[in-house]
Scaffold this motif. Structure first.
Motif, short mmCIF file in Angstrom:
data_model
loop_
_atom_site.label_atom_id
_atom_site.label_comp_id
_atom_site.label_asym_id
_atom_site.label_seq_id
_atom_site.Cartn_x
_atom_site.Cartn_y
_atom_site.Cartn_z
N SER A 214 5.10 2.57 9.52
CA SER A 214 4.02 2.35 8.54
C SER A 214 3.92 3.47 7.52
CB SER A 214 2.68 2.20 9.27
OG SER A 214 2.43 3.34 10.08
N ALA A 215 4.65 4.58 7.74
CA ALA A 215 4.57 5.72 6.81
C ALA A 215 5.68 5.71 5.77
CB ALA A 215 4.62 7.03 7.60
N ALA A 216 6.42 4.63 5.70
CA ALA A 216 7.61 4.60 4.83
C ALA A 216 7.27 4.43 3.36
CB ALA A 216 8.55 3.50 5.28
N TYR A 217 6.16 3.76 3.04
CA TYR A 217 5.89 3.39 1.65
C TYR A 217 4.52 3.88 1.21
CZ TYR A 217 9.67 0.26 3.01
OH TYR A 217 10.86 -0.23 3.49
N SER A 218 4.38 4.15 -0.08
CA SER A 218 3.10 4.58 -0.65
C SER A 218 2.18 3.37 -0.83
CB SER A 218 3.32 5.26 -2.00
OG SER A 218 3.79 4.32 -2.96
N LEU A 219 0.91 3.64 -1.05
CA LEU A 219 -0.04 2.56 -1.29
C LEU A 219 0.32 1.76 -2.54
CD1 LEU A 219 -3.47 4.22 -0.43
CD2 LEU A 219 -2.29 2.43 0.85
N SER A 220 0.81 2.44 -3.57
CA SER A 220 1.20 1.73 -4.78
C SER A 220 2.39 0.82 -4.51
CB SER A 220 1.52 2.72 -5.90
OG SER A 220 2.57 3.59 -5.53
N GLU A 221 3.33 1.26 -3.68
CA GLU A 221 4.47 0.41 -3.33
C GLU A 221 4.02 -0.81 -2.53
OE1 GLU A 221 8.45 3.01 -2.79
OE2 GLU A 221 6.77 3.68 -1.53
N LEU A 222 3.02 -0.63 -1.68
CA LEU A 222 2.54 -1.73 -0.85
C LEU A 222 1.82 -2.79 -1.66
CD1 LEU A 222 1.24 0.19 2.30
CD2 LEU A 222 3.41 -1.01 2.00
N SER A 223 1.39 -2.45 -2.87
CA SER A 223 0.70 -3.42 -3.72
C SER A 223 1.62 -4.09 -4.72
CB SER A 223 -0.47 -2.74 -4.46
OG SER A 223 0.02 -1.75 -5.34
N GLU A 224 2.92 -3.84 -4.60
CA GLU A 224 3.88 -4.47 -5.51
C GLU A 224 3.96 -5.97 -5.27
OE1 GLU A 224 7.02 -0.68 -5.81
OE2 GLU A 224 7.45 -2.42 -4.54
N PRO A 225 3.94 -6.77 -6.31
CA PRO A 225 4.06 -8.23 -6.16
C PRO A 225 5.40 -8.60 -5.52
CG PRO A 225 3.28 -7.67 -8.36
CD PRO A 225 3.73 -6.38 -7.72
N GLY A 226 5.36 -9.57 -4.64
CA GLY A 226 6.59 -10.06 -4.03
C GLY A 226 7.05 -9.32 -2.80
N ARG A 227 6.41 -8.20 -2.46
CA ARG A 227 6.82 -7.45 -1.27
C ARG A 227 6.41 -8.23 -0.02
NH1 ARG A 227 8.14 -2.45 0.66
NH2 ARG A 227 8.25 -1.53 -1.43
#
Length: 375
Positions: free
Chosen positions: A43-56
């Motif tokens: 769960s520590a691999a991605y930033s909050l901004s990355e987690l809000s990317e469309p299509g992820r």
């Protein structure tokens, strides 16, 4: 009409939430059947901004983590609730475990497998921590935890508390429908209290904490095996934990719980209502919410997390490294700031405000006023 469309939207969200949760649970358990262990660094691999990317579709590097649902306080940023595809670590681990190689020798790592394993040294998505790494709140590595999300746990828990405060403001309307008992509102306040306990307890892992890497000597691009948590991150974590401890932090819960009844009685073997796994409960009585007592218990638990022996020992180790010139003492001007920091619905007390002494009377009066108001 607009209300009907909103209801349909909420129903669709609820359906998506349940479906995505089931997909993640099934993927997790299938991973176990294939031989994978828990990986609490997924769960520590991605930033909050990355987690809000469309299509992820993958919110973590591994479905073998125990994750919280991803529900931002800013609903415009809502994407996935849970992972619906396996992560980079899962693909890598299965490739290592199931690649067919020729000429294997018992007790020796085949060169092809060694080549696959070496990929983990330099890729953040392939970091690994399991049950023996103490992923609960008693651990010392804040990047190896259950029930968190993102590479910035402090920002995640700050946003989670902001969400809880927003929901508390409409707790009565959202949880108690016409014709239903007011006791249902107690569950909403319970969830706010649980969010506060989780946030305060888990961010405490930053204090005197360390980030560990399983890289070997000579691995290209490997992180250092042990890195003390940066001082600025410790300050942000302490800021949030102390906000949970202050009395004014609990005022939204006090307002939401005004004149809120709770079921009382006893369960099997005299256990309190709601704490027995048996259906043989007698909980038809009504009682007060006991909010002050329960909030005091959570505040005490968070304080105990802050002064655990390993926290104090870690801080002493950090101080020694500072004296040796090996650790930065730089702090941030505004703890908890940054692009990912949430805007509080009701700002908690500033760090450094008194939780006793001369200001206690004013805070107590404000608390009493909130309890007197009607939701």
């Amino acid at each position: 009409g607009a209300s009907g469309a909103a209801s349909m939207g909420e129903a669709a969200d609820a359906q998506s939430f349940i479906e995505q949760a089931l997909i993640e649970v099934v993927a997790h358990e299938v991973g176990h059947t294939l031989g994978l262990r828990h990986n609490f660094k997924g769960s520590a691999a991605y930033s909050l901004s990355e987690l809000s990317e469309p299509g992820r579709t993958s919110l973590t590097a591994s479905v073998m983590d125990y994750t919280a649902p991803m529900v931002p306080s800013d609903r415009a940023k809502q994407r996935q609730y849970y992972s619906t595809s396996v992560g980079a670590y899962d693909h890598w681990a299965i490739r290592y475990g199931y690649t067919v190689v020729e000429g294997e020798v018992s007790g020796e790592q085949h060169p092809l497998l060694a080549e696959i394993a070496a990929e983990g040294a330099s890729r953040r998505e392939l970091a690994f921590a399991t049950d023996e790494d103490h992923p609960r709140s008693d651990g010392v590595d804040p990047t190896a935890s259950t029930w968190d999300m993102s590479s910035d746990p402090v920002a995640f828990f700050t946003d989670r508390l902001a969400l809880a405060q927003k929901l508390l403001s409409t707790a009565a309307e959202r949880t108690v429908l016409p014709g239903e008992s007011w006791t249902r509102q107690a569950h909403a306040v319970d969830e706010f209290m649980r969010a506060a306990l989780l946030a305060g307890s888990y961010v405490a892992k930053h204090l005197g904490g360390y980030v560990f890497s399983r890289g070997h000597r000579g691995d290209a691009g490997a992180a250092p095996p042990v890195v003390p948590v940066d001082a600025s991150a410790q300050v942000r974590a302490l800021s949030l934990a102390l906000q949970v401890v202050t009395q004014s932090f609990w005022l939204p819960a006090a307002a939401a719980a005004a004149r809120m009844p709770r079921h009382v009685g006893f369960g099997t073997a005299g256990t309190p209502c709601g704490e027995s796994a048996s259906l043989d409960e007698y909980c038809l009585g009504l009682g007060p919410p006991s909010l002050v007592r329960r909030a005091a218990k959570i505040r005490k638990l968070v304080l105990l997390q802050l002064v655990q022996p390993q926290r104090l020992s870690g801080l002493a180790e950090h101080e020694w490294e500072v004296e040796q010139g090996g650790l930065s003492t730089a702090a941030v001007d505004e703890p908890g700031g940054g692009d990912d920091a949430a805007q509080w619905e009701t700002p908690p007390a500033a760090v450094g405000s008194s939780v006793g002494g001369g200001e206690e009377g004013a805070e107590a009066a404000e608390w009493a006023a909130a309890l007197e108001g009607s939701p």
